[in-house]
Design a protein around this motif. Sequence first.
Motif, mmCIF file in Angstrom:
data_model
loop_
_atom_site.group_PDB
_atom_site.id
_atom_site.type_symbol
_atom_site.label_atom_id
_atom_site.label_comp_id
_atom_site.label_asym_id
_atom_site.label_seq_id
_atom_site.Cartn_x
_atom_site.Cartn_y
_atom_site.Cartn_z
ATOM 1 N N SER A 1 4.399 -7.934 -12.790
ATOM 2 C CA SER A 1 5.526 -7.600 -13.023
ATOM 3 C C SER A 1 6.220 -6.255 -13.081
ATOM 4 C CB SER A 1 5.804 -8.333 -14.472
ATOM 5 O OG SER A 1 4.972 -7.401 -15.558
ATOM 6 N N THR A 2 4.982 -5.356 -12.816
ATOM 7 C CA THR A 2 5.252 -4.038 -12.811
ATOM 8 C C THR A 2 5.532 -3.396 -11.352
ATOM 9 O OG1 THR A 2 3.706 -3.667 -14.539
ATOM 10 C CG2 THR A 2 4.416 -1.661 -13.122
ATOM 11 N N PRO A 3 6.962 -2.952 -11.170
ATOM 12 C CA PRO A 3 7.054 -2.554 -9.689
ATOM 13 C C PRO A 3 6.347 -1.242 -9.399
ATOM 14 C CG PRO A 3 9.248 -2.789 -10.985
ATOM 15 C CD PRO A 3 8.054 -2.922 -11.948
ATOM 16 N N VAL A 4 5.519 -1.301 -8.206
ATOM 17 C CA VAL A 4 4.739 -0.324 -7.866
ATOM 18 C C VAL A 4 4.795 0.093 -6.320
ATOM 19 C CG1 VAL A 4 2.187 0.716 -7.696
ATOM 20 C CG2 VAL A 4 3.005 -1.005 -9.386
ATOM 21 N N VAL A 5 5.171 1.506 -6.071
ATOM 22 C CA VAL A 5 5.084 1.851 -4.747
ATOM 23 C C VAL A 5 3.894 2.996 -4.607
ATOM 24 C CG1 VAL A 5 6.383 3.165 -2.863
ATOM 25 C CG2 VAL A 5 7.540 1.919 -4.496
ATOM 26 N N PHE A 6 3.078 2.295 -3.419
ATOM 27 C CA PHE A 6 1.754 3.241 -3.035
ATOM 28 C C PHE A 6 2.481 4.343 -1.980
ATOM 29 C CE2 PHE A 6 0.257 -0.929 -4.664
ATOM 30 C CZ PHE A 6 -0.618 -0.413 -5.664
ATOM 31 N N LEU A 7 1.951 5.438 -2.286
ATOM 32 C CA LEU A 7 2.070 6.500 -1.266
ATOM 33 C C LEU A 7 0.981 7.105 -0.608
ATOM 34 C CD1 LEU A 7 4.416 8.715 -3.522
ATOM 35 C CD2 LEU A 7 5.257 6.950 -2.225
ATOM 36 N N ASP A 8 1.116 7.149 0.789
ATOM 37 C CA ASP A 8 -0.170 7.625 1.542
ATOM 38 C C ASP A 8 -1.303 6.676 1.043
ATOM 39 O OD1 ASP A 8 -1.607 8.960 3.276
ATOM 40 O OD2 ASP A 8 -2.157 10.611 1.859
ATOM 41 N N SER A 9 -1.146 5.466 1.225
ATOM 42 C CA SER A 9 -2.232 4.394 0.519
ATOM 43 C C SER A 9 -2.455 3.338 1.557
ATOM 44 C CB SER A 9 -1.828 4.081 -0.593
ATOM 45 O OG SER A 9 -1.465 4.945 -1.615
ATOM 46 N N ASP A 10 -3.439 2.472 1.239
ATOM 47 C CA ASP A 10 -3.883 1.492 2.047
ATOM 48 C C ASP A 10 -2.838 0.408 2.097
ATOM 49 O OD1 ASP A 10 -4.880 -0.960 3.235
ATOM 50 O OD2 ASP A 10 -6.714 -0.816 2.310
ATOM 51 N N PRO A 11 -1.921 -0.120 3.270
ATOM 52 C CA PRO A 11 -0.851 -0.806 3.180
ATOM 53 C C PRO A 11 -1.136 -2.211 2.695
ATOM 54 C CG PRO A 11 -1.666 -0.511 5.420
ATOM 55 C CD PRO A 11 -2.280 0.622 4.592
ATOM 56 N N THR A 12 -2.466 -2.587 2.394
ATOM 57 C CA THR A 12 -2.688 -3.848 1.969
ATOM 58 C C THR A 12 -2.493 -4.076 0.588
ATOM 59 O OG1 THR A 12 -5.135 -3.302 1.783
ATOM 60 C CG2 THR A 12 -4.679 -4.398 3.970
ATOM 61 N N TYR A 13 -2.211 -2.782 -0.059
ATOM 62 C CA TYR A 13 -2.097 -2.857 -1.727
ATOM 63 C C TYR A 13 -0.586 -3.652 -1.904
ATOM 64 C CZ TYR A 13 -5.740 0.538 -2.179
ATOM 65 O OH TYR A 13 -7.167 1.369 -2.190
ATOM 66 N N ALA A 14 0.257 -3.621 -0.724
ATOM 67 C CA ALA A 14 1.562 -4.066 -1.102
ATOM 68 C C ALA A 14 1.490 -5.482 -1.142
ATOM 69 C CB ALA A 14 2.390 -3.540 0.007
ATOM 70 N N SER A 15 2.028 -6.025 -1.985
ATOM 71 C CA SER A 15 1.913 -7.785 -1.847
ATOM 72 C C SER A 15 3.081 -8.199 -2.761
ATOM 73 C CB SER A 15 0.653 -8.166 -2.484
ATOM 74 O OG SER A 15 0.685 -7.952 -3.761
ATOM 75 N N GLY A 16 3.762 -9.381 -2.407
ATOM 76 C CA GLY A 16 4.813 -10.106 -3.143
ATOM 77 C C GLY A 16 6.152 -9.072 -3.172
ATOM 78 N N GLY A 17 7.041 -9.254 -4.278
ATOM 79 C CA GLY A 17 8.234 -8.601 -4.346
ATOM 80 C C GLY A 17 8.361 -7.373 -5.154
ATOM 81 N N SER B 1 -13.414 8.530 -1.501
ATOM 82 C CA SER B 1 -13.111 7.150 -1.130
ATOM 83 C C SER B 1 -12.020 6.570 -1.228
ATOM 84 C CB SER B 1 -14.308 6.277 -1.979
ATOM 85 O OG SER B 1 -13.879 6.405 -3.190
ATOM 86 N N ALA B 2 -11.086 7.226 -0.328
ATOM 87 C CA ALA B 2 -9.531 6.888 -0.531
ATOM 88 C C ALA B 2 -9.203 6.561 0.836
ATOM 89 C CB ALA B 2 -8.701 8.006 -0.770
ATOM 90 N N HIS B 3 -8.256 5.819 1.221
ATOM 91 C CA HIS B 3 -7.562 4.875 2.274
ATOM 92 C C HIS B 3 -7.161 6.300 3.395
ATOM 93 C CE1 HIS B 3 -5.531 2.762 5.252
ATOM 94 N NE2 HIS B 3 -4.356 3.801 5.227
ATOM 95 N N THR B 4 -6.407 7.136 2.916
ATOM 96 C CA THR B 4 -6.046 8.310 3.486
ATOM 97 C C THR B 4 -7.016 9.170 4.548
ATOM 98 O OG1 THR B 4 -4.598 10.335 3.499
ATOM 99 C CG2 THR B 4 -5.974 10.007 1.560
ATOM 100 N N PHE B 5 -8.356 9.109 3.743
ATOM 101 C CA PHE B 5 -9.521 10.006 4.076
ATOM 102 C C PHE B 5 -10.368 9.058 5.325
ATOM 103 C CE2 PHE B 5 -8.521 12.564 0.449
ATOM 104 C CZ PHE B 5 -8.087 13.652 1.159
ATOM 105 N N ARG B 6 -10.342 7.856 4.998
ATOM 106 C CA ARG B 6 -10.913 6.817 5.959
ATOM 107 C C ARG B 6 -10.019 6.874 7.271
ATOM 108 N NH1 ARG B 6 -11.846 3.844 1.047
ATOM 109 N NH2 ARG B 6 -9.873 2.521 1.317
ATOM 110 N N ALA B 7 -8.779 6.973 7.077
ATOM 111 C CA ALA B 7 -7.847 6.879 8.261
ATOM 112 C C ALA B 7 -7.969 8.140 9.019
ATOM 113 C CB ALA B 7 -6.386 6.590 7.768
ATOM 114 N N ARG B 8 -8.181 9.279 8.401
ATOM 115 C CA ARG B 8 -8.519 10.392 9.086
ATOM 116 C C ARG B 8 -9.767 10.415 9.965
ATOM 117 N NH1 ARG B 8 -5.606 14.926 4.803
ATOM 118 N NH2 ARG B 8 -4.397 13.091 3.905
ATOM 119 N N GLN B 9 -10.684 9.842 9.209
ATOM 120 C CA GLN B 9 -12.115 9.880 9.744
ATOM 121 C C GLN B 9 -12.187 8.921 10.931
ATOM 122 O OE1 GLN B 9 -14.882 11.485 8.955
ATOM 123 N NE2 GLN B 9 -16.170 10.536 10.341
ATOM 124 N N ALA B 10 -11.497 7.777 11.003
ATOM 125 C CA ALA B 10 -11.423 6.811 12.151
ATOM 126 C C ALA B 10 -10.843 7.374 13.402
ATOM 127 C CB ALA B 10 -10.876 5.679 11.529
#
Length: 324
Positions: free
Chosen positions: A128-144, A180-189
């Motif tokens: 029920s809590t609206p959340v926007v993730f910034l510079d994060s894993d896009p799979t965190y986004a779900s539902g409305g 261990s954050a998505h942004t640094f995994r993306a940079r490493q890859a």
Amino acid sequence: MARLAGVSQATVSLVFSGGGGAHRVSDATRERVRGAARELGYRPHAVGRQLRLGRTGLVLLAVPNILGPFFARVLEGAHEEAGRHGLAVVVSSGWSSATLARATTTSQFDGLLICSPDDRQLGELPDSTPVVFLDSDPTYASGGTRLTVELDVAGGMRAAVEHLAALGHRRIGHLRSTLSAHTFRARQAAFEEAARGLSVVEVGVSLNEGLAAARTAARALLAVPDPPRAVMCDDDVVASGVYQAAAELGLRIPDDLSVVGMDNITAAELLTPPLTTVDLPGEQLGRHGVAALAALLDGDPPAAPAPLPTTLLLRASTAAATAR
């Protein structure tokens, strides 16, 4: 205002309510009402609007390290955009999954902005809590009630490594974050992809430990046999540590050592020589994040935006490779 716009008072209320009822008004009528408001100098009363909607008008921006210069850029953009929506931003640093869980259950905040989270900082959040993730894993986004605003950190990393390779560097050092954050995994890859075919030396560094840890990691990198003559850094603070280590070792930048950072913090241009770096548009990230959260709060989930573009800024800290 209703008379000037040629609509009923109820239509004016719907346009400025900020709730789902606004969607019952056509785009043309909505713009006509807003045009009339601009002509009359009318500004909706933010506090009254929040009370009608049962909101506090507060949103929580959670950043990993409030002392990190990049996050100051994000906060600047977030504050700027929040004012346009009658919202106020409260910043939290060093948070945990338990902290976020409490924030979502106290009704103190209307929604959350979570920036560059470490995996360990995230837990289960109420749907029920609206959340926007910034510079994060896009799979965190779900539902409305979930959305992710990304930065193209991978594109920026590839551009930086390709720049060093184009200068003739065939042995490149990488000071990579151990978080261990998505942004640094993306940079490493992206680094591994762009550096394919090159000789690579990597040393991990804890970004949360600041400049001293960066300098220590840089000295370790430059002490290996056949040390690299070019170094890619996961952020500009780490690059500043390379500058210090190079000075201690009697190495000149860029004559003896090329250095590239990432973030484009204010200090990057103040270093001697000015640092070549990848600009991550922190202000845009903050603005887009708040705009997306405001839309979620109004019951109008936007489409997932494309990653915000990053730009390699060529300054004076890189030069063509020379024979040893």
